[in-house]
Design an enzyme around this catalytic site. Sequence first.
Site, PDB file in Angstrom:
ATOM      1  N   ASP A   1     -17.875   0.355  55.102  1.00  0.00           N
ATOM      2  CA  ASP A   1     -18.294   1.726  55.385  1.00  0.00           C
ATOM      3  C   ASP A   1     -19.777   1.988  55.096  1.00  0.00           C
ATOM      4  O   ASP A   1     -20.176   3.122  54.848  1.00  0.00           O
ATOM      5  CB  ASP A   1     -17.454   2.698  54.554  1.00  0.00           C
ATOM      6  CG  ASP A   1     -17.379   2.291  53.079  1.00  0.00           C
ATOM      7  OD1 ASP A   1     -18.322   1.642  52.583  1.00  0.00           O
ATOM      8  OD2 ASP A   1     -16.370   2.611  52.428  1.00  0.00           O
TER       9      ASP A   1
ATOM     10  N   GLU B   1     -11.552  -4.230  56.767  1.00  0.00           N
ATOM     11  CA  GLU B   1     -11.358  -3.205  55.731  1.00  0.00           C
ATOM     12  C   GLU B   1     -11.359  -1.821  56.365  1.00  0.00           C
ATOM     13  O   GLU B   1     -12.033  -0.905  55.925  1.00  0.00           O
ATOM     14  CB  GLU B   1     -12.404  -3.307  54.623  1.00  0.00           C
ATOM     15  CG  GLU B   1     -11.995  -2.571  53.356  1.00  0.00           C
ATOM     16  CD  GLU B   1     -13.048  -2.637  52.270  1.00  0.00           C
ATOM     17  OE1 GLU B   1     -12.806  -3.308  51.257  1.00  0.00           O
ATOM     18  OE2 GLU B   1     -14.134  -2.020  52.428  1.00  0.00           O
TER      19      GLU B   1
ATOM     20  N   GLU C   1     -20.243   7.249  52.907  1.00  0.00           N
ATOM     21  CA  GLU C   1     -19.274   6.228  53.316  1.00  0.00           C
ATOM     22  C   GLU C   1     -18.034   6.802  54.003  1.00  0.00           C
ATOM     23  O   GLU C   1     -17.504   6.196  54.939  1.00  0.00           O
ATOM     24  CB  GLU C   1     -18.860   5.386  52.102  1.00  0.00           C
ATOM     25  CG  GLU C   1     -19.930   4.439  51.598  1.00  0.00           C
ATOM     26  CD  GLU C   1     -20.892   5.087  50.616  1.00  0.00           C
ATOM     27  OE1 GLU C   1     -21.737   4.368  50.043  1.00  0.00           O
ATOM     28  OE2 GLU C   1     -20.813   6.325  50.410  1.00  0.00           O
TER      29      GLU C   1
ATOM     30  N   HIS D   1     -23.495   2.825  40.609  1.00  0.00           N
ATOM     31  CA  HIS D   1     -24.539   2.881  41.631  1.00  0.00           C
ATOM     32  C   HIS D   1     -24.353   3.991  42.657  1.00  0.00           C
ATOM     33  O   HIS D   1     -25.292   4.318  43.370  1.00  0.00           O
ATOM     34  CB  HIS D   1     -24.579   1.546  42.403  1.00  0.00           C
ATOM     35  CG  HIS D   1     -23.464   1.403  43.390  1.00  0.00           C
ATOM     36  ND1 HIS D   1     -22.182   1.060  43.020  1.00  0.00           N
ATOM     37  CD2 HIS D   1     -23.434   1.578  44.737  1.00  0.00           C
ATOM     38  CE1 HIS D   1     -21.415   1.007  44.093  1.00  0.00           C
ATOM     39  NE2 HIS D   1     -22.132   1.323  45.149  1.00  0.00           N
TER      40      HIS D   1
ATOM     41  N   ARG E   1     -24.218   6.957  45.188  1.00  0.00           N
ATOM     42  CA  ARG E   1     -25.183   8.025  45.451  1.00  0.00           C
ATOM     43  C   ARG E   1     -24.724   9.362  44.881  1.00  0.00           C
ATOM     44  O   ARG E   1     -25.509  10.136  44.326  1.00  0.00           O
ATOM     45  CB  ARG E   1     -25.412   8.123  46.962  1.00  0.00           C
ATOM     46  CG  ARG E   1     -26.608   8.936  47.381  1.00  0.00           C
ATOM     47  CD  ARG E   1     -26.696   8.986  48.888  1.00  0.00           C
ATOM     48  NE  ARG E   1     -26.928   7.672  49.462  1.00  0.00           N
ATOM     49  CZ  ARG E   1     -28.121   7.219  49.827  1.00  0.00           C
ATOM     50  NH1 ARG E   1     -29.178   7.978  49.676  1.00  0.00           N
ATOM     51  NH2 ARG E   1     -28.255   6.020  50.348  1.00  0.00           N
TER      52      ARG E   1
ATOM     53  N   HIS F   1     -28.131  -1.938  38.900  1.00  0.00           N
ATOM     54  CA  HIS F   1     -28.429  -1.867  40.331  1.00  0.00           C
ATOM     55  C   HIS F   1     -29.926  -1.688  40.543  1.00  0.00           C
ATOM     56  O   HIS F   1     -30.634  -1.100  39.720  1.00  0.00           O
ATOM     57  CB  HIS F   1     -27.658  -0.690  40.949  1.00  0.00           C
ATOM     58  CG  HIS F   1     -27.534  -0.740  42.422  1.00  0.00           C
ATOM     59  ND1 HIS F   1     -28.520  -0.276  43.270  1.00  0.00           N
ATOM     60  CD2 HIS F   1     -26.546  -1.197  43.227  1.00  0.00           C
ATOM     61  CE1 HIS F   1     -28.135  -0.438  44.521  1.00  0.00           C
ATOM     62  NE2 HIS F   1     -26.938  -0.994  44.534  1.00  0.00           N
TER      63      HIS F   1
END
Length: 394
Positions: free
Chosen positions: A104, A126, A140, A212, A214, A244
């Site tokens: 995604d 996936e 995503e 990590h 967002r 990250h």
Amino acid sequence: MSSNLIDAPVRAMLVLGTRPEAIKLAPVARAMAASPLFEPVVVTTGQHREMLHQMLDLLQVRERTELDVMRERQELSTLTARLVDGLGEIIRAQRPDLVIVQGDTTTALTGALAAFYEHVPVAHVEAGLRTGVLDNPFPEELNRRLIGRVARWHFAPTPRAAAHLVAEGVAASEVFTTGNTVIDNLLWVLDRGTGRSHFGSTALRRVLLTLHRRENQGDTMRGMGRAIRRLADRGDVEILLPLHKSPAVRDALLPELTGHPRVRVVEPLGYLDFSATLAACDLVLTDSGGIQEEAPSLGKPALVLRTTTERPEAVEAGAARLVGTMPDVILAAVERLLDDPAEYERMAGAGNPFGDGNATERIIAQLAEDFGADADAPPVEARLPEGPGSYSTT
């Protein structure tokens, strides 16, 4: 739709740009390279450029073509436009029979869009993960829904994911429950024993932390950092954070965690070392999607530091727990596992709902069948299957 005749072997373009995509598409690329039925063409977009090159070599994935579109603190709209343009050029030059995307990410979305614009069918590895909240995780959730409208093959990791797609109107004949390729690759790597754990040699409980996402960045992540520091103050845990590369992640976590004697902050680990480190830990704290899939295979309880998850199967199985992002709640959830052996054993022994390590085999078999390939010999001529979501080049 008129027939689309394809000379063998089937030319499959695998588009990847992030470390998770490389991990989950590597077994597909390896299997295709070893088969007379397929010719894999790997294209990298460079979303996680610094993490990607060495790992692809270690995973025995040959890189063919690379885009150079990343800019520091680049807006999503700019990145998306650059990727669609660049991938479109590559697809026109390489003329693949199908394009394979995974998951995604922005790379996955733009790979699917570029293929659609060039009338090339898309296979989505996936497929079908959903939170039901369009902007969480961002971007995503939207990305995977849009890919679901474009793809011809939907390789879902679980029955729940497959059901999401059918409920959204995808033809059941185009949805295939395969398990997740991340398990295939994890078992392949651990079987070779080439990674190294980055935990120390102390008798402390080992907690692996990855952050990590967002939507967690900023004040939320700073609060998480403070909770982790309080956890380290217990004195009986060693916390390892592979940090990250995102400047926003570093700005949030480094001020909170730097300097604590029981918190080790290291640069991002290569996949082999990360797998060995995961295998060596006692407990995982993460906002990653992939780790929710990997940890149960190794009997590692996973506390998910998010408000939603597109992988509820792990929660329902008891292998993971969705604890949210509030510092006090996170700390209480970790301490419950550390202090209650029975609760820890229940989670550690829950098993993995995401697959048995044979997802790649199922994906390859389905593509070979649909392109008309005889499993025992290279095809001479293959016909692209027709149906909803198929494409015509005429």
